[in-house]
Scaffold this motif. Structure first.
Motif, PDB file in Angstrom:
ATOM      1  N   LEU A   2     -11.044  -3.087  14.056  1.00 34.98           N
ATOM      2  CA  LEU A   2     -10.504  -1.518  13.045  1.00 34.98           C
ATOM      3  C   LEU A   2      -9.674  -0.935  13.702  1.00 34.98           C
ATOM      4  CD1 LEU A   2     -10.819  -1.139   9.863  1.00 34.98           C
ATOM      5  CD2 LEU A   2     -13.027   0.733  10.339  1.00 34.98           C
ATOM      6  N   MET A   3      -8.322  -1.159  12.907  1.00 38.10           N
ATOM      7  CA  MET A   3      -7.223  -0.671  14.220  1.00 38.10           C
ATOM      8  C   MET A   3      -6.855   1.017  13.184  1.00 38.10           C
ATOM      9  SD  MET A   3      -5.487  -3.689  15.093  1.00 38.10           S
ATOM     10  CE  MET A   3      -3.913  -2.878  15.497  1.00 38.10           C
ATOM     11  N   PRO A   4      -6.708   2.147  13.404  1.00 35.27           N
ATOM     12  CA  PRO A   4      -6.903   2.927  12.265  1.00 35.27           C
ATOM     13  C   PRO A   4      -5.001   3.708  12.962  1.00 35.27           C
ATOM     14  CG  PRO A   4      -8.049   3.622  13.964  1.00 35.27           C
ATOM     15  CD  PRO A   4      -8.313   2.120  14.224  1.00 35.27           C
ATOM     16  N   PHE A   5      -4.670   4.178  11.724  1.00 36.39           N
ATOM     17  CA  PHE A   5      -4.007   4.983  12.388  1.00 36.39           C
ATOM     18  C   PHE A   5      -3.430   5.854  11.511  1.00 36.39           C
ATOM     19  CE2 PHE A   5      -2.580   0.677  13.255  1.00 36.39           C
ATOM     20  CZ  PHE A   5      -2.492   0.747  14.028  1.00 36.39           C
ATOM     21  N   VAL A   6      -3.309   7.014  11.843  1.00 39.17           N
ATOM     22  CA  VAL A   6      -2.739   8.663  10.979  1.00 39.17           C
ATOM     23  C   VAL A   6      -1.144   8.219  10.562  1.00 39.17           C
ATOM     24  CG1 VAL A   6      -2.256  11.012  11.739  1.00 39.17           C
ATOM     25  CG2 VAL A   6      -3.806  10.351  12.973  1.00 39.17           C
ATOM     26  N   CYS A   7      -1.106   8.725   8.811  1.00 43.26           N
ATOM     27  CA  CYS A   7       0.005   8.656   7.893  1.00 43.26           C
ATOM     28  C   CYS A   7      -0.343   9.804   7.109  1.00 43.26           C
ATOM     29  CB  CYS A   7      -1.316   7.240   7.115  1.00 43.26           C
ATOM     30  SG  CYS A   7      -1.039   5.654   7.850  1.00 43.26           S
ATOM     31  N   ILE A   8       1.155   9.439   6.440  1.00 41.14           N
ATOM     32  CA  ILE A   8       1.111  10.687   5.721  1.00 41.14           C
ATOM     33  C   ILE A   8       1.793  10.250   4.217  1.00 41.14           C
ATOM     34  CG2 ILE A   8       1.356  12.415   7.559  1.00 41.14           C
ATOM     35  CD1 ILE A   8       3.922  12.353   7.154  1.00 41.14           C
ATOM     36  N   TRP A   9       1.109  11.319   3.311  1.00 41.66           N
ATOM     37  CA  TRP A   9       1.429  10.093   2.158  1.00 41.66           C
ATOM     38  C   TRP A   9       3.210  10.580   1.449  1.00 41.66           C
ATOM     39  CZ3 TRP A   9      -1.950  11.700  -2.606  1.00 41.66           C
ATOM     40  CH2 TRP A   9      -1.790  10.784  -3.890  1.00 41.66           C
ATOM     41  N   GLN A  10       3.475  10.063   1.667  1.00 40.59           N
ATOM     42  CA  GLN A  10       5.794  10.132   0.820  1.00 40.59           C
ATOM     43  C   GLN A  10       5.210   9.302  -0.678  1.00 40.59           C
ATOM     44  OE1 GLN A  10       7.248   6.914   2.741  1.00 40.59           O
ATOM     45  NE2 GLN A  10       8.048   8.223   4.216  1.00 40.59           N
ATOM     46  N   ASP A  11       4.876   8.926  -1.763  1.00 36.95           N
ATOM     47  CA  ASP A  11       5.307   9.418  -2.472  1.00 36.95           C
ATOM     48  C   ASP A  11       3.971   8.328  -2.944  1.00 36.95           C
ATOM     49  OD1 ASP A  11       6.221   7.069  -2.903  1.00 36.95           O
ATOM     50  OD2 ASP A  11       8.745   7.975  -2.926  1.00 36.95           O
ATOM     51  N   GLY A  12       4.313   8.546  -5.080  1.00 34.87           N
ATOM     52  CA  GLY A  12       3.427   8.026  -4.986  1.00 34.87           C
ATOM     53  C   GLY A  12       2.590   8.384  -5.975  1.00 34.87           C
ATOM     54  N   GLU A  13       1.562   7.786  -7.320  1.00 34.22           N
ATOM     55  CA  GLU A  13       0.313   8.842  -7.730  1.00 34.22           C
ATOM     56  C   GLU A  13      -0.623   7.345  -7.609  1.00 34.22           C
ATOM     57  OE1 GLU A  13      -0.354  10.564 -11.420  1.00 34.22           O
ATOM     58  OE2 GLU A  13       1.932  11.338 -11.583  1.00 34.22           O
ATOM     59  N   ILE A  14      -1.966   7.880  -7.245  1.00 33.64           N
ATOM     60  CA  ILE A  14      -3.050   6.860  -6.517  1.00 33.64           C
ATOM     61  C   ILE A  14      -3.617   5.940  -7.934  1.00 33.64           C
ATOM     62  CG2 ILE A  14      -5.355   7.121  -6.242  1.00 33.64           C
ATOM     63  CD1 ILE A  14      -4.977   9.470  -3.746  1.00 33.64           C
ATOM     64  N   ASN A  15      -3.866   4.933  -7.402  1.00 35.53           N
ATOM     65  CA  ASN A  15      -4.031   4.137  -8.676  1.00 35.53           C
ATOM     66  C   ASN A  15      -5.061   3.430  -8.110  1.00 35.53           C
ATOM     67  OD1 ASN A  15      -4.196   2.967 -10.851  1.00 35.53           O
ATOM     68  ND2 ASN A  15      -2.163   1.503 -10.819  1.00 35.53           N
ATOM     69  N   LEU A  16      -6.116   3.470  -8.129  1.00 30.01           N
ATOM     70  CA  LEU A  16      -7.231   2.190  -7.635  1.00 30.01           C
ATOM     71  C   LEU A  16      -7.569   1.011  -8.433  1.00 30.01           C
ATOM     72  CD1 LEU A  16     -10.046   5.306  -8.286  1.00 30.01           C
ATOM     73  CD2 LEU A  16      -8.686   4.595  -6.037  1.00 30.01           C
ATOM     74  N   LEU A  17      -6.562   0.268  -6.666  1.00 29.23           N
ATOM     75  CA  LEU A  17      -6.673  -1.515  -7.565  1.00 29.23           C
ATOM     76  C   LEU A  17      -8.109  -1.346  -6.833  1.00 29.23           C
ATOM     77  CD1 LEU A  17      -3.114  -1.812  -7.763  1.00 29.23           C
ATOM     78  CD2 LEU A  17      -4.307  -1.286  -9.403  1.00 29.23           C
ATOM     79  N   GLU A  18      -8.716  -1.569  -5.958  1.00 26.32           N
ATOM     80  CA  GLU A  18      -9.848  -2.203  -5.636  1.00 26.32           C
ATOM     81  C   GLU A  18     -11.222  -1.459  -5.300  1.00 26.32           C
ATOM     82  OE1 GLU A  18      -9.494  -4.118  -1.749  1.00 26.32           O
ATOM     83  OE2 GLU A  18      -7.329  -5.312  -2.630  1.00 26.32           O
ATOM     84  N   HIS A  19     -10.887   0.128  -5.424  1.00 34.03           N
ATOM     85  CA  HIS A  19     -11.993   0.987  -4.492  1.00 34.03           C
ATOM     86  C   HIS A  19     -12.655   1.464  -6.064  1.00 34.03           C
ATOM     87  CE1 HIS A  19     -10.353   0.809  -1.184  1.00 34.03           C
ATOM     88  NE2 HIS A  19     -11.588   0.647  -0.138  1.00 34.03           N
TER      89      HIS A  19
END
Length: 144
Positions: free
Chosen positions: A82-99
Motif C-alpha cells: 500500500l503506497m500512500p500519497f499526500v494529496c489535496i482536493w482540486q475540484d468536484g463534488e464527492i459522489n460515492l461510487l464504491e464506498h
C-alpha cells in the motif's frame, strides 16, 4: 510471493483528511480506509491515484508527495504494498461510487475509526507526522 501494488490518497482539506468506509459489496465491509486502488500496467502510482479517486469519488486531486509504504498480507502467498500519497482536493463534488460513506477527520479523531488492517500503519505514520504534513501543505499552497 505475489506483490500487488496499491495506492491510497490522504486527501486534505481545511486541516482534515478524507477517510472512506468500505461498502457491503467490498471485501472488509464497514472498515475504514484511505481511498485508492491497484496500479494498472504502464501506469505510475500518481496516475493510478488520480484515476482511482476520479472513479471512486468523482473528484479531482493533486498528488503532493509520497509517504512510507506498507506491506500487508491478507492471504498466503499474496502481499499488498500500500503506497500512500499526500494529496489535496482540486475540484468536484464527492459522489460515492464504491464506498458507503466518507468523513473529513481531524488528527485527534483518526484512531477512533475501525481501520482496514493494511491502513493501520499508514494511520500511525500520519498521526505521528501530522504537523510536518500540514506544514508541507501550507508551503505547497503558497507555491500554487
Amino acid at each position: 510471493m505475489e506483490v500487488v501494488l496499491v495506492t491510497c490518497a490522504l486527501i486534505f482539506l481545511d486541516g482534515k483528511v478524507l477517510c472512506a468506509q468500505r461498502s457491503d459489496s467490498m471485501q472488509l465491509p464497514g472498515l475504514w480506509e484511505f481511498p485508492g486502488g491497484k496500479i494498472e500496467k504502464d501506469e505510475t502510482p500518481q496516475e493510478c491515484l488520480v484515476r482511482e479517486i476520479k472513479e471512486e469519488l468523482s473528484i479531482s486531486i493533486q498528488v503532493i508527495c509520497p509517504l512510507k509504504p506498507n506491506d500487508h498480507s491478507y492471504s498466503i502467498g499474496k502481499v499488498i504494498r500500500l503506497m500512500p500519497f499526500v494529496c489535496i482536493w482540486q475540484d468536484g463534488e464527492i459522489n460515492l461510487l464504491e464506498h458507503q460513506s466518507v468523513e473529513w477527520v481531524a488528527k485527534e479523531n483518526l484512531k477512533s475509526l475501525e481501520w482496514a488492517p493494511a491502513d493501520i500503519p499508514i494511520v500511525e505514520d500520519l498521526f505521528e507526522n501530522w504537523n510536518i504534513i500540514q506544514k508541507q501543505l501550507v508551503d505547497k499552497n503558497t507555491e500554487l
